[in-house]
Design a protein around this motif. Structure first.
Motif: not given
Ligand SMILES: [Cu+2]
Length: 716
Positions: A529, A601, A603, A606, A611
């Motif tokens: 991550h 994070c 991504i 996510h 996240m």
């Molecule tokens: Cu992540």
């Protein structure tokens, strides 16, 4: 081995046309960024700084639209205005000015950037974040909906205006939903005056390489099928500056067939052109979308991270690496290879991509005659020293060098590194937690009962899913209530067993030294991550992989026993970093930029499920105030004298635990004005309290699950 990264102090040489310097004039040349008057030789004279204007129009669009005419069958058609050929596979996209990547912003250190963003996305809000720019004088220009501004409404226009005080390779991208992964991003390069001891001859706009993983469809349907059914979350391909071969392009090639002999049409690949004997600064900028770090290599050439030796590099989402390529090989054509790792590797989609390094005078469009036919062949020819390797920490045998072992050329603020104990230390651990996330599991479809392909684990920070409030905290703090915030210290429930979501907030004092100990517990998958901090850069002071998996208390014990030394000199400065699975990464910074800053994070799947968290630096009274006419937004939940009676099917208040049949709708009558609040833990109607919603002052009802849980716990 130690290397030095000159992260923000690299010298710049600008060799293209020098334009007359026009001060304080806003001009827009978005379609021809290299013709923008702000793309010029940079001067150290602050009086020569400019105000640089850009117009961005955001809209949904299409790969290989009618603007592409006969592309790729007629190669020249691929370069027509408004044609976005991508890898030659049709799909919907979201773009700025019908370009992908969007228009580049290329300015000099000290300039002011003005971007008028017109939102023509159908019914969708947006905001643009300037990734890596700290917005010290203008925190409300950071572009995070729910934190620093209201989303720009569909049909709306918003002017971003901010200074760029530090040179470097940055990029801009939408920070709303999945728009970044669908095409709303571009480079932002801040150059500095030329230095005599420069390590390269040329720093050219065409040598900015924006690289990212690419899906077969818009991100949203992919996200929905992954979160609500058994669709996967694996990128199908990779794009380099918006170009590439389609996945499986070489599948029907015979052993002796080449691209030339096969005659199969394809979108022209991105081409880096060089003159033999010269050296070039190449800016690698990752707009990585999903879990697809990329290993980058160039045939027969050494890549030198500025002022260091040769490396193969892994680039994670949100990271940027500046390298120097020396054109010291025979005049010819060479592949630049990008091999996808993790979810892009040969266990999943075997995603890879190619660009071309061509020496002048090799004709434009020439590609090497040998094929790179599969993922394995896209690997670096020889693994020399690998920089920023996957899931690897310092001390592992082999030719690796991690971010934690790099040295910064900058020496400012030594106290960040030398202070023995940081003023604030936060342990932030994460993993994919097997929990009934109400966003995609919940009482009707608990994770423990659904079949394997339907089980979805939740990436969380300290077992909390962050939800963005509907009101930007920075610019409308008066609309927020303390009760909306939480962190692991304030939680009254066991979030390892129950799903917890709220506005996840950490607060630090202005100018304090802050240490984050990021722990990747590493049980569920070997995912990486990349975490990105807004408003600040940090020094990476320690990194270690302890085991396949770990827990924060092991690391605390280890630290208390004096077994985790911090780098106290020249630790590298970054704003995006990853953590080896089953290990930790520790970074430090001085919280000298008052405001509310997102930390998350990078991504997209996510961050969109929480996240991340918001870091509050200083008290609200210490923060700069946004302009008086800055747009406002919020919820509408008026108090009513005669509360409505609701009849609601399929509410979250039905749970397996209370004996309801999850397969049949049950009915719950609520008489409170806040009946729209999820109330998983209450199967009984709550007492009607006229002030219940008003007293919470809820900007986002979904942000409130935990507050509700606490509230009900106290009530019963
Ligand atoms: Cu992540």
């Amino acid at each position: 081995m130690r290397v030095t990264i000159q992260w923000t102090v690299a010298a710049v040489l600008s060799i293209v046309s020098i334009f007359p310097i026009i001060q304080s004039t806003i001009q827009s040349y978005a379609d021809f960024p290299e013709r923008h008057p702000c793309y010029r030789e940079c001067s150290s004279d602050p009086l020569k700084s400019m105000t640089c204007g850009y117009n961005f129009t955001l809209e949904y669009f299409w790969v290989l639209s009618k603007a592409c005419y006969e592309c790729p069958n007629i190669t020249s058609d691929c370069s027509r205005f408004d044609c976005i050929p991508a890898d030659g596979v049709k799909r919907a996209i979201a773009v700025v000015n019908r370009m992908m990547p969007g228009p580049a912003i290329r300015v000099c250190q000290g300039d002011t950037v003005v971007v008028d963003v017109k939102n023509n996305l159908y019914g969708e809000g947006t905001a643009i974040h300037w990734h890596g720019i700290h917005q010290k004088k203008t925190p409300w220009m950071d572009g995070v909906p729910g934190t620093t501004q209201c989303p720009i409404p569909a049909g709306g226009i918003f002017r971003y205006e901010f200074e760029v005080p530090l040179g470097g390779s940055y990029f801009w991208h939408s920070h709303a939903g999945f728009q970044r992964g669908d095409g709303i991003f571009g480079s932002l390069v801040v150059r500095q005056p030329k230095k005599n001891n420069s390590l390269y001859d040329f720093d050219l706009p065409e040598h900015e390489l924006l690289i990212w993983d690419w899906l077969a469809d818009l991100s949203l349907p992919v996200f929905l099928s992954h979160h609500h059914a058994d669709g996967d979350n694996k990128p199908r391909g990779v794009l380099i500056n918006g170009r590439g071969f389609p996945p499986g392009f070489f599948k029907d090639f015979g052993d002796h067939e080449t691209i030339k002999t096969k005659g199969k049409p394809y979108v022209p690949l991105y081409e880096v052109r060089v003159d033999q004997g010269s050296s070039y600064r190449v800016r690698l900028i990752s707009n990585g979308v999903l879990n697809c770090p990329l290993a980058v290599s160039i045939e027969n050439h050494t890549m030198t991270v500025i002022s260091s030796d040769g490396f193969d590099i892994v680039v994670y989402a949100g990271e940027r690496w500046d390298i120097v390529i020396r054109a010291d090989q025979p005049i010819g054509t060479y592949w630049i290879k990008f091999q996808g790792l993790m979810d892009c590797d040969d266990r999943f989609t075997s995603a890879y991509q190619l660009a071309v390094l061509n020496y002048n005078p090799v004709p434009i469009g020439t590609v090497p005659s040998h094929n790179i036919r599969n993922w394995h062949e896209a690997a670096p020819e020889k693994y020399g020293l690998q920089l920023n390797p996957l899931n690897t920490a310092p001390g592992v045998e082999g030719q690796y060098i991690t971010a934690a072992e790099l040295n910064s050329a900058q020496d400012d603020d030594p106290e960040i590194l030398t202070k023995e104990k940081a003023d604030h230390q936060f342990y932030l651990s994460y993993d994919f937690n097997p929990i009934d996330n109400l966003r995609f599991h919940g009482p009707h479809i608990p994770i423990r009962t659904v079949r394997k392909g339907f089980k979805l684990y939740t990436p969380q920070l300290n077992y909390i899913s962050h939800v963005m409030p509907a009101v930007p905290i920075l610019t409308q703090p008066e609309s927020m209530s303390e009760m909306q915030f939480c962190n692991d210290k304030s939680m009254k429930v066991n979030c390892t067993a129950e799903y917890c979501e709220c506005v996840h907030l950490l607060k630090v004092e202005l100018n304090s030294i802050v240490e984050f100990v990021m722990v990747d517990r590493g049980y569920t998958f070997d995912a990486n991550h990349p975490f990105h901090l807004h408003g600040h850069a940090f020094r990476v002071v320690a990194m270690e992989r302890l085991n396949k998996s770990t827990e924060p208390h092991f690391i605390k014990n280890r630290d208390e026993a004096g077994l985790i030394p911090r780098q106290t000199l020249k630790a590298v400065i970054k704003d995006t970093v990853t953590v080896p699975d089953g290990g930790y990464t520790i970074f430090r910074f001085r919280a000298d930029n008052p405001g509310f800053w997102f930390y998350h994070c990078h991504i997209t799947f996510h961050v969109e499920v929480g996240m991340g968290l918001i870091l509050q630096v200083g008290n609200v009274s210490e923060m700069l105030s946004a302009p008086k006419d800055f747009p406002k937004c919020g919820n509408y939940l008026p108090e009513v004298s005669n509360p409505p009676v609701y009849y609601q099917e399929n509410t979250h208040s039905i749970s397996l635990e209370n004996g309801s049949n999850p397969h049949h709708p049950s009915y719950d009558i609520m008489t409170t004005t806040d009946s729209s609040l999820p109330s998983k833990h209450s199967s009984k109607p709550k007492p009607s309290k006229g002030k219940s919603s008003a007293s919470f002052n809820l900007p986002n009802f979904l942000a409130l699950v935990i507050i509700m849980v606490n509230f009900i716990t106290f009530m019963t």
